[in-house]
Enzyme design. Sequence first.
Site, PDB file in Angstrom:
ATOM      1  N   HIS B 197       0.297  -2.551  13.231  1.00  0.00           N
ATOM      2  CA  HIS B 197      -0.809  -2.348  14.172  1.00  0.00           C
ATOM      3  C   HIS B 197      -1.767  -1.339  13.559  1.00  0.00           C
ATOM      4  CE1 HIS B 197      -2.967  -2.389  17.933  1.00  0.00           C
ATOM      5  NE2 HIS B 197      -3.026  -1.076  17.882  1.00  0.00           N
ATOM      6  N   GLY B 206      -3.633  -2.479  21.573  1.00  0.00           N
ATOM      7  CA  GLY B 206      -4.411  -3.676  21.875  1.00  0.00           C
ATOM      8  C   GLY B 206      -5.457  -3.998  20.833  1.00  0.00           C
ATOM      9  N   LEU B 232       3.624  -5.447  24.270  1.00  0.00           N
ATOM     10  CA  LEU B 232       2.679  -5.417  23.156  1.00  0.00           C
ATOM     11  C   LEU B 232       2.487  -4.008  22.584  1.00  0.00           C
ATOM     12  CD1 LEU B 232       0.638  -7.084  21.495  1.00  0.00           C
ATOM     13  CD2 LEU B 232      -1.085  -6.393  23.166  1.00  0.00           C
ATOM     14  N   ASP B 233       2.685  -3.853  21.294  1.00  0.00           N
ATOM     15  CA  ASP B 233       2.457  -2.589  20.588  1.00  0.00           C
ATOM     16  C   ASP B 233       3.333  -1.445  21.106  1.00  0.00           C
ATOM     17  OD1 ASP B 233       0.505  -3.962  19.191  1.00  0.00           O
ATOM     18  OD2 ASP B 233      -1.138  -3.218  20.415  1.00  0.00           O
ATOM     19  N   GLU B 234       4.426  -1.808  21.799  1.00  0.00           N
ATOM     20  CA  GLU B 234       5.287  -0.778  22.377  1.00  0.00           C
ATOM     21  C   GLU B 234       6.658  -0.723  21.706  1.00  0.00           C
ATOM     22  OE1 GLU B 234       4.391   1.394  24.557  1.00  0.00           O
ATOM     23  OE2 GLU B 234       2.925   0.547  25.960  1.00  0.00           O
TER      24      GLU B 234
END
Lengths: 288, 288, 288, 288
Positions: B197, B206, B232-234
Site C-alpha cells: 500500500h 484507501g 482493506l489496508d488493515e
Amino acid sequence: MSTTKNNTAILLIHCPDQKGIVAAISDFLLKNNGNVLDIEQHVEKDINHFFMRVEWELTDFVIPREKIEDYFATLIGNKYQMQWQLHFSGKKPRMALFVSKMTHCLYDILQRYMSGEWAVEIPLIIGNHENLKAIADRFDIPFHHVPITKATKAAQEAKEIALLKEHQIDFVVLARYMQILSDDFVREFPNQVINIHHSFLPAFIGARPYHAAHRRGVKIIGATSHYVTADLDEGPIIVQHTTSVSHKDSIKDLIRKGKNLEKMVLSEAIYLQLQHKVLTYKNRTIVF
Amino acid sequence: MSTTKNNTAILLIHCPDQKGIVAAISDFLLKNNGNVLDIEQHVEKDINHFFMRVEWELTDFVIPREKIEDYFATLIGNKYQMQWQLHFSGKKPRMALFVSKMTHCLYDILQRYMSGEWAVEIPLIIGNHENLKAIADRFDIPFHHVPITKATKAAQEAKEIALLKEHQIDFVVLARYMQILSDDFVREFPNQVINIHHSFLPAFIGARPYHAAHRRGVKIIGATSHYVTADLDEGPIIVQHTTSVSHKDSIKDLIRKGKNLEKMVLSEAIYLQLQHKVLTYKNRTIVF
Amino acid sequence: MSTTKNNTAILLIHCPDQKGIVAAISDFLLKNNGNVLDIEQHVEKDINHFFMRVEWELTDFVIPREKIEDYFATLIGNKYQMQWQLHFSGKKPRMALFVSKMTHCLYDILQRYMSGEWAVEIPLIIGNHENLKAIADRFDIPFHHVPITKATKAAQEAKEIALLKEHQIDFVVLARYMQILSDDFVREFPNQVINIHHSFLPAFIGARPYHAAHRRGVKIIGATSHYVTADLDEGPIIVQHTTSVSHKDSIKDLIRKGKNLEKMVLSEAIYLQLQHKVLTYKNRTIVF
Amino acid sequence: MSTTKNNTAILLIHCPDQKGIVAAISDFLLKNNGNVLDIEQHVEKDINHFFMRVEWELTDFVIPREKIEDYFATLIGNKYQMQWQLHFSGKKPRMALFVSKMTHCLYDILQRYMSGEWAVEIPLIIGNHENLKAIADRFDIPFHHVPITKATKAAQEAKEIALLKEHQIDFVVLARYMQILSDDFVREFPNQVINIHHSFLPAFIGARPYHAAHRRGVKIIGATSHYVTADLDEGPIIVQHTTSVSHKDSIKDLIRKGKNLEKMVLSEAIYLQLQHKVLTYKNRTIVF
C-alpha cells in the site's frame, strides 16, 4: 522537484558573487517575455561564489532559441564573468550505459526509461562482459561488447569514445561497471560520467567496500553516486544514502541490502542530471 | 539476516508462554543430532504469548524429513499447545504475482528472481489488464489475463483460485494490483497474500494516498507491505519505510518518490516471507 | 528492546561454536527454576564463534546470587571454553562523565538520568575545563576539574583513574571530551569507555570532521559511538546514525545538525550499555 | 540553511502568481542598495500561487528600517496583492513555553537556548502542573503555574493570554503540554503556536498515539510539529521524522524511542520559526 514543462529553457550559472545578479537575470527574462517557472540561487559564502538555476517558458520568449546563448553572453554573462550551461527541456538527453555483470542497476534504469518516468534516450549499452547483452536485446537497445585487458585498454577506450561521439551521447552512466576509466577517457567527458560507488564515501574507497565495512563492524552502510574524475572515488558527490545494518548481517547480507541503495542512489543522480539540477564547482556539487 | 543453508529445517512456533519451552526444543534438536543454526524467540509480555523461529541442519538429523512434523507434535507441540509451521530451506516457495499496469514493482521482483537473489519459483503472473503481458513474455513466465468487472468478479476470482491451486502456489504477491480481493478469495489464502500500500499505514487508507498526502501537506511519505485480510489496508504490517518530501514536491513527485519506497518495501517483505521469518498473531507480525 | 525487570540476572556469553550450547544453558536455567525472560544468540559463521545474551528471573532461582558465577563456571562455562559476564538488573551501573565545554550531550544525558529513563548512578563528572561545573552543580553531581597539559597528562590521568576507582565506576562516557586518553588509561578500562565521534566512522577520523565533510562535499553526515581503544577512533562501533545535508549547509549548519546526531547516538549507546546488551569481540560489537 | 547575519531584513511573501514578481523585488532591493543574501521562491502550480523568502543586508540599504514596510507596500506589495511579513535578524524573537510534566523537550530547548545555538528570548514558562518549576528556576526563567480544570479553563486561558501579551511574546511552543487550547486562545495567535504531536500525522490523531501504534503493529513511529489550529492535530505540518520499531518494542520502548523524535522534531520547528523560514497557506507550510 517541480515538474518541468515541455517548452522551457534552463540556465545553470555560476560566477563570483556580486550585487545585482538576480535582478539582472530576472529583468532580462521579464523584458523578453520569458515567464520564470523556477529560480533557485545559492551563494557559497566562504568563497564568495554565486550559483543559480533558472527555468523559464519559451512560448512567448522574444529571443529565438538558437540566439539565446549569444544574447545572454553579450548582455549578462560576460559582464559578470559567468560560466553557464543552457539546456532545453524539450530535447531528451542522450545517455549511454556502461555495464559489467550485475543487473540490479541496469533493470532499475531500464524500468524507469521504459515506463516514461524519465525523458531520456538510451542509444547504446556498452559492456566489458557479454553477460548483459540478453537484457539489452530484450529492451531493444544496441549492445556493444568491448572487452578490456591491460594490453587493450587504450585501444578499446578509443573505440568506446568513438561510439559515444558517433551517438552524440550527452552523459555516461557506469551502472556497476567494474573497470576504472583512464584519465584520457575522463578528460573527454568532464562531469559527464556518473558512477555509483557501493559505500558512503569517503569511507571504503576502492575495491570490496562491503567486505571492508563488515571487517570494520559498521552499523550503517551506504552508496554514493558521483561524477568521475581522474582520482578514483574522489569526484564530486551527487547523491548519498545509508541504511542500518547489524552484527547479524553477513557480507552477503550487506551486498544484498547495499544493492537497494545503489540502484536508488544511481537513479536519483540520473534524474537530477536529466532535470539539469546539478552544478559542479571545485569538486563539490550544487544540487538545486 | 543470517544466510540459510540448503539443507535445513525451519520451525515457526507460537503458544502461551510457559517455563521450559526453549529448553524442550533445544533438547529435542540436540538429542536428535540437529545442529541449531539460528534460534530467535520473543515473548509478548502483555499477552503472555511465546514466539520462536529455529533453524537447524538436517544432514545428521536422525528423524527423517517426512516424520519431523509427527514427532514434533507428539513430543513437544501438543504438550505446550503450540501452533507451528515447518519449512525446508531446500524447497523453493512458489509465488504468484498479480499485476495491473504499473511496472516498477514487477521489474524489481523479476530482477531479483532472475539474478538468483531469491530462492523462489514464479510459475505465473496474473493481470487484470493485458498491459504487462509483454514483460512476462520477455522473462518467459506464463501470463494469465483475468479481467475483472463487478459482474464477473466472483467467477473470475474462482478462476484465479483454480489457477493458484493448480500451480501449487504457496503465496501471492499483489505488485500494485489495482483490484480489491473479495473476502472469499482472502479466506482461501490466510496470511498468504502480500500487498503493497502506497502510504505509511494507518494514514491514508484507501485510494489515491499520494493525493491525500499532498492535500494534508505531510513532510514524509511512506509505503507499507502487509498481509491481506478482509478489512482493506488493515492487515498485519510486515515492512514500512518512509522518505522526506517538501512543499516543492508535486503530486507527481510524490508518486515518483513513492515508487522507490513501494518496490523496496514489497521486495523486503517477499524476502522475509521466503526466509520464513514472519509470524502473524492477532493482526500483528513478529519479524524475526 | 524488551523491558527488563528488577530482579533478573543477565549472562553475556561467547565461545567457540559447538553443538548443544543453547540446550545446555536453557536446561541449566530450567532445572534451577530460572524463568527465562529473553534469550538471544548469534553465530558468527565465518569465524565459527557463538554469542548469547540470556536474562532470567531470580525470584525462584535455586542458586543464590553470589554463587551463580561459581556454579555456572563449573557446570557450563568451563566445559565450552566460554567467556562471560554476569549482571544483575537490580544493581544500577555507576557511570562517570568526562566533559570539556560543549553542553548538548551532557544535558541530554542528565535529562534522561533525572527523569528516570535510565537506571544508572552518576557519582561524578570530570572536566578538563571548568566551564560545565555550573551545570553539574545545578544537577547536584560532584564536578572534578582536572585540567590536562602535555606535561601534566600522566599525573592528571592517574588522578582521574584514582577517582574512578574510588567511586567504583563501572564505565566512563566521553560526552564530547576533547582530550585523547593515553593507552595506559584505556588499558585500565577495556570496553568500559564509550566515546562519541562526530562522523560516520571510518570516514573523517580525527579532528574537525565537519570541516572535512564540508570540504569533501558529502550529502550525508553522521555520528558514531564506540568503545575507546588504543587506536584513535578505531574502537568497536556501538551505534551510528546519519542525516542528510546539502550544499546549502555551511560548516556551522553541519555542526548544528551533527549535534542532534551526536547526542542521540551517544545516549543510545549508553542505554544499550545499561541494558547489558553489548558484547565486544575482535573489534566489533554484537548488539543484542 | 544559510547562516543569517546580524543586520539583515527578511521578507516572507505570498500572492497570486504573476509575471515579473522576482524582477520587481530584486530590482527594488538592488536600486536601494540592499545586498541580497538569500532568495528562495516557490510556485504552487495547481493553485497558481507564488511564495518567496528574501533576506538582504541592511547596512547600506537606503530605506530606513522603520519605513521599509511602508515603501514596500506602496511600491510592490499592493501592486501584486501580496501578503507579507517583515522580520529583522537583529531582533531576537520572544518565545513562551507551555509545559506539563515531561522534561525531554524542555531540556532540549533550554540547552539550545543556553548554549547560544538559537537567537531567542524566553521570558516565561507556563505550566498547568507545578512539576517543572524547579527546572525553570535552575535556568532562571520565570515560571507561572496556571492549573486548568474544565471549570476554570476560560478564566485561566485569559490569564495566559494576558501574560503572553504583557511579555510581548512572538510565538508559543507547546513542549508536550497536555492541555487542548480553546478556539479562542488559538484565534489570538494564528500560526504562532507550535505543537509537537507524538505520531506521524495524520496517523494516530488524539490521545495515546504510542498505544495505538503498538496495537496496530506498525513498523515505524513518528513525530510531527505543527501550528495549532481549531482542529485538533490538523494544523499545518512543519517538520516530521520517523524511526523504525519492531515487535520487540513494548509500548514503553515506543515512548522512549519516540521522545528522541519529539524533541528533535520540535526543536527543528522552533529553529525554522526563528529563522523566519516558514510560510503557511491553506493549512500547508512552505519551509524555505
